[in-house]
Design a protein around this motif. Structure first.
Motif, PDB file in Angstrom:
ATOM      1  N   UNK A  99       0.831  -1.205   0.000  1.00 55.10           N
ATOM      2  CA  UNK A  99       0.000   0.000   0.000  1.00 55.10           C
ATOM      3  C   UNK A  99       0.866   1.256   0.000  1.00 55.10           C
ATOM      4  N   UNK A 100       1.911   1.251   0.799  1.00 51.35           N
ATOM      5  CA  UNK A 100       2.793   2.409   0.886  1.00 51.35           C
ATOM      6  C   UNK A 100       3.515   2.666  -0.429  1.00 51.35           C
ATOM      7  N   UNK A 101       3.747   1.620  -1.197  1.00 54.65           N
ATOM      8  CA  UNK A 101       4.516   1.784  -2.436  1.00 54.65           C
ATOM      9  C   UNK A 101       3.647   2.155  -3.640  1.00 54.65           C
ATOM     10  N   UNK A 102       2.340   2.021  -3.541  1.00 54.50           N
ATOM     11  CA  UNK A 102       1.459   2.353  -4.656  1.00 54.50           C
ATOM     12  C   UNK A 102       1.114   3.834  -4.647  1.00 54.50           C
ATOM     13  N   UNK A 103       1.506   4.562  -5.680  1.00 55.77           N
ATOM     14  CA  UNK A 103       1.199   5.994  -5.694  1.00 55.77           C
ATOM     15  C   UNK A 103      -0.278   6.256  -5.988  1.00 55.77           C
ATOM     16  N   UNK A 104      -0.846   7.194  -5.248  1.00 55.43           N
ATOM     17  CA  UNK A 104      -2.193   7.668  -5.540  1.00 55.43           C
ATOM     18  C   UNK A 104      -3.349   6.793  -5.129  1.00 55.43           C
ATOM     19  N   UNK A 105      -3.108   5.667  -4.487  1.00 51.52           N
ATOM     20  CA  UNK A 105      -4.216   4.782  -4.134  1.00 51.52           C
ATOM     21  C   UNK A 105      -4.924   5.205  -2.855  1.00 51.52           C
ATOM     22  N   UNK A 111      -2.043   6.542   4.571  1.00 51.17           N
ATOM     23  CA  UNK A 111      -0.769   5.841   4.433  1.00 51.17           C
ATOM     24  C   UNK A 111       0.058   5.967   5.710  1.00 51.17           C
ATOM     25  N   UNK A 112      -0.008   7.127   6.357  1.00 48.25           N
ATOM     26  CA  UNK A 112       0.706   7.299   7.629  1.00 48.25           C
ATOM     27  C   UNK A 112       0.119   6.368   8.695  1.00 48.25           C
ATOM     28  N   UNK A 113      -1.197   6.287   8.749  1.00 41.47           N
ATOM     29  CA  UNK A 113      -1.848   5.392   9.712  1.00 41.47           C
ATOM     30  C   UNK A 113      -1.441   3.946   9.446  1.00 41.47           C
ATOM     31  N   UNK A 114      -1.412   3.570   8.178  1.00 42.50           N
ATOM     32  CA  UNK A 114      -0.991   2.215   7.816  1.00 42.50           C
ATOM     33  C   UNK A 114       0.461   1.977   8.197  1.00 42.50           C
ATOM     34  N   UNK A 115       1.288   3.005   8.064  1.00 41.45           N
ATOM     35  CA  UNK A 115       2.691   2.885   8.458  1.00 41.45           C
ATOM     36  C   UNK A 115       2.840   2.640   9.950  1.00 41.45           C
ATOM     37  N   UNK A 116       2.037   3.343  10.748  1.00 33.79           N
ATOM     38  CA  UNK A 116       2.054   3.142  12.205  1.00 33.79           C
ATOM     39  C   UNK A 116       1.633   1.718  12.529  1.00 33.79           C
ATOM     40  N   UNK A 117       0.531   1.274  11.933  1.00 35.73           N
ATOM     41  CA  UNK A 117       0.043  -0.094  12.183  1.00 35.73           C
ATOM     42  C   UNK A 117       1.068  -1.124  11.714  1.00 35.73           C
ATOM     43  N   UNK A 118       1.644  -0.891  10.550  1.00 32.23           N
ATOM     44  CA  UNK A 118       2.656  -1.816  10.031  1.00 32.23           C
ATOM     45  C   UNK A 118       3.858  -1.919  10.954  1.00 32.23           C
TER      46      UNK A 118
END
Length: 140
Positions: A99-105, A111-118
């Protein structure tokens, strides 16, 4: 559900690592549920909340609660929950990286929230790979 003997779970280092993993999984659940709440609150703004955010945010909220429940069971000595936590955390970390690597999705905030969870899930995965934890849950 297979539960380890009390002597195996009596190791203070194992108990501490499992407590850390359970706490981090609780943090993951809190962040995910709060994110779903934010999605609901800001659902009228389609720049902030896209349909992809609705879908992924809803799935993450449910998955985080299931994963937390498995983490509690793992901390109580369940071998099957231990394996499930390892698989789920690794799969979620990979999903976050994609998800972090896909631009514009997804919007930047999501993406920041997903980064924290990841990050939380990666730490849980690494904690469960610690030698004493693996030994505590190994098949004998």
């Amino acid at each position: 559900m297979t539960t380890q003997s009390n002597t195996t779970m009596a190791d203070p280092e194992v108990r501490e690592k499992l407590r850390i993993a359970r706490t981090l999984l609780g943090g993951y659940a809190v962040v995910s549920v709060l994110t779903l709440l934010a999605i609901v609150v800001f659902s009228g703004n389609h720049d902030i909340v896209t349909s992809a955010v609705w879908i992924r945010g809803s799935v993450l909220a449910v998955a985080s609660l299931v994963t937390f429940a498995l983490g509690v069971s793992m901390a109580n000595g369940s071998r099957s929950s231990y394996r499930r936590v390892q698989i789920i955390t690794l799969a979620q970390v990979v999903a976050v990286l994609v998800i972090e690597s896909l631009p514009g999705t997804f919007p930047a905030w999501f993406k920041m929230e997903n980064g924290v969870c990841g990050t939380l899930l990666l730490i849980v995965f690494l904690v469960t790979l610690a030698r004493p934890v693996r030994a505590a849950f190994s098949t004998r």
